[in-house]
Design a protein around this motif. Structure first.
Motif, PDB file in Angstrom:
ATOM      1  N   ILE A  62     -14.812  14.403  40.441  1.00  0.00           N
ATOM      2  CA  ILE A  62     -14.871  13.254  41.350  1.00  0.00           C
ATOM      3  C   ILE A  62     -14.632  13.688  42.790  1.00  0.00           C
ATOM      4  N   ASP A  63     -13.798  14.707  42.975  1.00  0.00           N
ATOM      5  CA  ASP A  63     -13.516  15.174  44.333  1.00  0.00           C
ATOM      6  C   ASP A  63     -14.761  15.699  45.028  1.00  0.00           C
ATOM      7  N   GLN A  64     -15.752  16.145  44.248  1.00  0.00           N
ATOM      8  CA  GLN A  64     -17.003  16.592  44.852  1.00  0.00           C
ATOM      9  C   GLN A  64     -17.690  15.443  45.588  1.00  0.00           C
ATOM     10  N   MET A  65     -17.418  14.210  45.155  1.00  0.00           N
ATOM     11  CA  MET A  65     -18.030  13.048  45.792  1.00  0.00           C
ATOM     12  C   MET A  65     -17.525  12.861  47.222  1.00  0.00           C
ATOM     13  N   TYR A  66     -16.362  13.434  47.522  1.00  0.00           N
ATOM     14  CA  TYR A  66     -15.764  13.275  48.849  1.00  0.00           C
ATOM     15  C   TYR A  66     -16.120  14.403  49.811  1.00  0.00           C
ATOM     16  N   GLU A  67     -16.948  15.345  49.366  1.00  0.00           N
ATOM     17  CA  GLU A  67     -17.491  16.339  50.278  1.00  0.00           C
ATOM     18  C   GLU A  67     -18.492  15.602  51.179  1.00  0.00           C
ATOM     19  N   PRO A  68     -18.463  15.834  52.492  1.00  0.00           N
ATOM     20  CA  PRO A  68     -19.249  14.986  53.407  1.00  0.00           C
ATOM     21  C   PRO A  68     -20.708  14.793  53.039  1.00  0.00           C
ATOM     22  N   LEU A  69     -21.452  15.865  52.813  1.00  0.00           N
ATOM     23  CA  LEU A  69     -22.878  15.706  52.517  1.00  0.00           C
ATOM     24  C   LEU A  69     -23.109  14.985  51.193  1.00  0.00           C
ATOM     25  N   GLN A  70     -22.188  15.186  50.237  1.00  0.00           N
ATOM     26  CA  GLN A  70     -22.321  14.490  48.959  1.00  0.00           C
ATOM     27  C   GLN A  70     -22.040  13.004  49.124  1.00  0.00           C
ATOM     28  N   SER A  71     -20.991  12.669  49.864  1.00  0.00           N
ATOM     29  CA  SER A  71     -20.673  11.255  50.114  1.00  0.00           C
ATOM     30  C   SER A  71     -21.847  10.531  50.760  1.00  0.00           C
ATOM     31  N   ILE A  72     -22.444  11.183  51.723  1.00  0.00           N
ATOM     32  CA  ILE A  72     -23.544  10.579  52.467  1.00  0.00           C
ATOM     33  C   ILE A  72     -24.714  10.261  51.533  1.00  0.00           C
ATOM     34  N   GLN A  73     -25.057  11.204  50.669  1.00  0.00           N
ATOM     35  CA  GLN A  73     -26.168  10.977  49.747  1.00  0.00           C
ATOM     36  C   GLN A  73     -25.815   9.934  48.691  1.00  0.00           C
ATOM     37  N   ASN A  74     -24.594  10.016  48.163  1.00  0.00           N
ATOM     38  CA  ASN A  74     -24.194   9.035  47.160  1.00  0.00           C
ATOM     39  C   ASN A  74     -24.283   7.613  47.710  1.00  0.00           C
ATOM     40  N   ASN A  75     -23.961   7.475  48.986  1.00  0.00           N
ATOM     41  CA  ASN A  75     -23.912   6.148  49.596  1.00  0.00           C
ATOM     42  C   ASN A  75     -25.295   5.602  49.920  1.00  0.00           C
ATOM     43  N   TRP A  76     -26.187   6.449  50.424  1.00  0.00           N
ATOM     44  CA  TRP A  76     -27.477   5.959  50.912  1.00  0.00           C
ATOM     45  C   TRP A  76     -28.687   6.451  50.122  1.00  0.00           C
ATOM     46  N   GLY A  77     -28.674   7.682  49.682  1.00  0.00           N
ATOM     47  CA  GLY A  77     -29.837   8.256  49.036  1.00  0.00           C
ATOM     48  C   GLY A  77     -29.941   9.725  49.406  1.00  0.00           C
ATOM     49  N   THR A  78     -31.061  10.342  49.055  1.00  0.00           N
ATOM     50  CA  THR A  78     -31.118  11.792  49.195  1.00  0.00           C
ATOM     51  C   THR A  78     -32.387  12.246  49.921  1.00  0.00           C
ATOM     52  N   TYR A  79     -32.683  13.525  49.778  1.00  0.00           N
ATOM     53  CA  TYR A  79     -33.811  14.152  50.476  1.00  0.00           C
ATOM     54  C   TYR A  79     -34.598  15.002  49.477  1.00  0.00           C
ATOM     55  N   GLY A  80     -35.817  15.327  49.828  1.00  0.00           N
ATOM     56  CA  GLY A  80     -36.587  16.300  49.070  1.00  0.00           C
ATOM     57  C   GLY A  80     -37.025  15.870  47.693  1.00  0.00           C
ATOM     58  N   GLU A  81     -36.954  14.588  47.374  1.00  0.00           N
ATOM     59  CA  GLU A  81     -37.419  14.130  46.067  1.00  0.00           C
ATOM     60  C   GLU A  81     -38.936  13.953  46.132  1.00  0.00           C
ATOM     61  N   LYS A  82     -39.644  14.602  45.245  1.00  0.00           N
ATOM     62  CA  LYS A  82     -41.106  14.607  45.282  1.00  0.00           C
ATOM     63  C   LYS A  82     -41.673  13.272  44.794  1.00  0.00           C
ATOM     64  N   ASP A  83     -42.744  12.856  45.442  1.00  0.00           N
ATOM     65  CA  ASP A  83     -43.506  11.670  45.054  1.00  0.00           C
ATOM     66  C   ASP A  83     -42.701  10.378  45.156  1.00  0.00           C
ATOM     67  N   LYS A  84     -41.656  10.393  45.972  1.00  0.00           N
ATOM     68  CA  LYS A  84     -40.865   9.188  46.190  1.00  0.00           C
ATOM     69  C   LYS A  84     -40.484   9.089  47.650  1.00  0.00           C
ATOM     70  N   PHE A  85     -40.169   7.874  48.086  1.00  0.00           N
ATOM     71  CA  PHE A  85     -39.693   7.686  49.442  1.00  0.00           C
ATOM     72  C   PHE A  85     -38.274   8.210  49.530  1.00  0.00           C
ATOM     73  N   ASN A  86     -38.014   9.100  50.481  1.00  0.00           N
ATOM     74  CA  ASN A  86     -36.686   9.679  50.644  1.00  0.00           C
ATOM     75  C   ASN A  86     -35.951   9.028  51.811  1.00  0.00           C
ATOM     76  N   ILE A  87     -34.676   8.817  51.620  1.00  0.00           N
ATOM     77  CA  ILE A  87     -33.836   8.274  52.682  1.00  0.00           C
ATOM     78  C   ILE A  87     -33.645   9.299  53.795  1.00  0.00           C
ATOM     79  N   PHE A  88     -33.526  10.587  53.417  1.00  0.00           N
ATOM     80  CA  PHE A  88     -33.217  11.640  54.388  1.00  0.00           C
ATOM     81  C   PHE A  88     -34.237  12.763  54.360  1.00  0.00           C
ATOM     82  N   GLU A  89     -34.219  13.524  55.457  1.00  0.00           N
ATOM     83  CA  GLU A  89     -34.755  14.873  55.433  1.00  0.00           C
ATOM     84  C   GLU A  89     -33.644  15.794  55.915  1.00  0.00           C
ATOM     85  N   MET A  90     -33.592  16.987  55.336  1.00  0.00           N
ATOM     86  CA  MET A  90     -32.572  17.954  55.711  1.00  0.00           C
ATOM     87  C   MET A  90     -33.091  18.782  56.888  1.00  0.00           C
ATOM     88  N   THR A  91     -32.354  18.783  57.988  1.00  0.00           N
ATOM     89  CA  THR A  91     -32.766  19.542  59.165  1.00  0.00           C
ATOM     90  C   THR A  91     -32.392  21.005  59.004  1.00  0.00           C
TER      91      THR A  91
END
Length: 547
Positions: A382-411
């Motif tokens: 569960i503590d992994q959920m509190y790592e900043p980048l993990q929290s951000i994705q858990n809350n809003w969505g992720t990046y790099g998922e093929k054939d789907k609309f992504n919330i993020f792109e990784m710079t």
């Protein structure tokens, strides 16, 4: 605390940890406690990824329009690869979760290791802790959760907010900072959006008073800008939280209006119940007048979310209420936030929601049960959920998922940049990717780990530029953690009060009669214990302000 050696989840874990997941010791009161230490008294050393796969079991929930298998979600697939921990999920549909969760927790012998999206109220936390269904986790936080521990050390108000009056922590929180105090994004839920395109077409100005709004709504009805009789001048969902009409009620009386819990704090630090104020009664009378003039959607008393959205996407609304116009409107460019209106006596006020000053916060987001075989491992996962980048994705969505609309792109710099949602509904896009659960997003993350989401930023701008100046209340009721006895008492009061108040609000707007029934209504609220309820709320407010 009596300690017992637990069998490890795998031979390899036993060899490299000398695992003593002291999951279920007993104190004098019989409460289970897990400390996350081995037999030598030192914290159990858990390093991810594990060299052999371990399995944990969790209950969660998901919206009906998204996958019901959490392991299909890219976020959890990446997390399993990162940790080598496989999760055996039991997933319930979101709108059925409360009942299903309670049934599951009643089966003591088949409890999972924990609940990920627990949906636990304060009453639930204390009740299930007393029944030894869930376990205290404060020592696990200190011994096995460096990410969460650091957040709590840097923000001690959150440690205080998750700690019960008995000194225990029973759940892992959800924290989302987006602004603070009056400018926090949570300060207004049911924001009003008016069809500016229709105003322009009909040569009308943005209303600034309740009388002017009434004229505008009548014009919408008579001119029918949607065409073919499809125009709905104003719509909402009665008692529907972010989709309720309560924002407009701040224009009456002393401006306390109404909010979902009906609690406000005066500028001299006194707790009051909004639904007993004369201004509330006056607002109900006005809304009934609008109802009799046919400018309120007749379905506001019965419609659900999907019906409300469908009519909005069909372009039928002149005025509606929601967290974000993009969730409802077919074309967001047609709508602007309606500023706070002046009422009949000149009152202009924006009611603020309780607990909003300390950002988005859910005390009971995730829990571990007394059946958890390896609390140290579960806490570390569960503590992994509190790592900043993990929290951000858990809350809003992720990046790099093929054939789907992504919330993020990784710079290239490793920061998550929000994608342009275009015409997509923010709610629906996020529900397709995010996993929610325990997490923390702090104001300091923006510009470092993540960009501010566009829909959040424009909402923050609206609050700052349009509404903050009319927030006449200095205080909102804080997010206090009451004792079990007081939580039981408050739950008993609010169960009856909320049901009755919400029922009468709907009846009076639809049928009228608030003036004739007002005294009897107040008397019935007194019978439900409203004075004792407010006295108890005042006690905790005084204590909070004195700290």
């Amino acid at each position: 605390m009596k300690k017992r050696m637990k069998k490890s989840l795998s031979v390899l874990l036993a060899s490299f940890m000398v695992l003593s997941a002291v999951a279920c010791g007993s104190k004098g009161d019989g409460a289970a406690e897990a400390v996350g230490k081995g037999s030598d008294g030192n914290p159990v050393d858990i390093t991810f990824p594990l060299k052999e796969t371990a399995t944990l079991s969790f209950i969660t929930n998901a919206s009906a329009n998204s996958t019901q298998n959490p392991n299909d979600r890219v976020i959890f697939q990446r997390l399993e690869e990162k940790t080598n921990v496989h999760i055996d999920w039991t997933c319930f549909v979101e709108d059925q979760f409360s009942d299903k969760k309670n049934l599951a927790l009643a089966q003591a012998k088949s409890l999972p290791d924990g609940l990920f999206n627990a949906g636990m109220s304060d009453y639930d936390l204390l009740r299930y802790a007393k029944q030894n269904v869930i376990i205290p986790v404060e020592e696990l936080i200190d011994n096995n959760m460096p990410n969460l521990k650091a957040i709590l050390n840097e923000n001690p108000e959150y440690r205080s907010m998750i700690t019960a009056t008995d000194g225990h922590v029973y759940a892992f929180p959800w924290i989302e900072q987006l602004g603070s105090d009056k400018e926090a994004i949570q300060t207004i839920g049911d924001m009003p959006f008016i069809n500016k395109t229709w105003l322009d077409e009909l040569g009308l100005k943005v209303p600034t008073t309740t009388a002017e709004l009434e004229e505008v709504l009548i014009a919408f009805k008579e001119k029918d800008p949607a065409g073919n009789g499809n125009t709905i001048p104003m719509s909402f969902i009665i008692n529907g939280g972010n989709e309720d009409v309560s924002f407009l009620m701040g224009a009456f009386g002393k401006g306390f209006g109404d909010v979902p819990d009906h609690i406000a704090v005066t500028n001299d630090k006194k707790v009051l119940y909004t639904a007993t104020q004369d201004g509330y009664k006056d607002a109900i009378n006005w809304l009934h007048e609008l109802q009799t003039k046919g400018v309120i959607d007749p379905e506001v008393f019965t419609q659900d979310w999907s019906t409300f959205v469908a009519k909005g996407k069909a372009g039928r609304y002149g005025l509606f209420f929601s967290w974000d116009s993009a969730n409802i409107a077919a074309n967001v460019d047609d709508y602007i936030p309606l500023p706070a209106l002046a009422g009949p006596t000149g009152t202009v006020s924006v009611p603020r929601q309780s607990s909003s000053a300390t950002s988005g916060f859910d005390r009971g987001r995730s829990v571990l049960t007394s059946n958890c075989k390896n609390p140290a491992l579960a806490a570390a996962w569960i503590d992994q959920m509190y790592e900043p980048l993990q929290s951000i994705q858990n809350n809003w969505g992720t990046y790099g998922e093929k054939d789907k609309f992504n919330i993020f792109e990784m710079t290239d710099s490793g920061m998550l940049q929000h994608m342009d949602l275009g015409s997509e509904s923010p709610v629906e896009v996020r529900q397709a990717q995010n996993v929610a659960g325990p997490l923390a997003i702090l104001n300091s993350y923006y510009g470092t780990y993540v960009t501010s989401p566009a829909d959040a930023q424009y909402r923050l701008d609206w609050i700052k530029d349009i509404y903050t100046k009319d927030m006449i209340e200095k205080y909102v009721y804080p997010n206090v953690f009451m004792s079990q006895e007081d939580t039981d008492t408050v739950t008993q009061y609010t169960t009856d009060l909320d049901k009755y108040v919400n029922q009468k609000k709907a009846e009076w707007i639809l049928n009228g009669g608030v003036n004739e029934e007002w005294d009897a209504y107040l008397e019935k609220l007194e019978g439900y214990g409203i004075s004792k309820y407010l006295q108890l709320k005042q006690t905790y407010l005084d204590k909070y302000l004195a700290e």
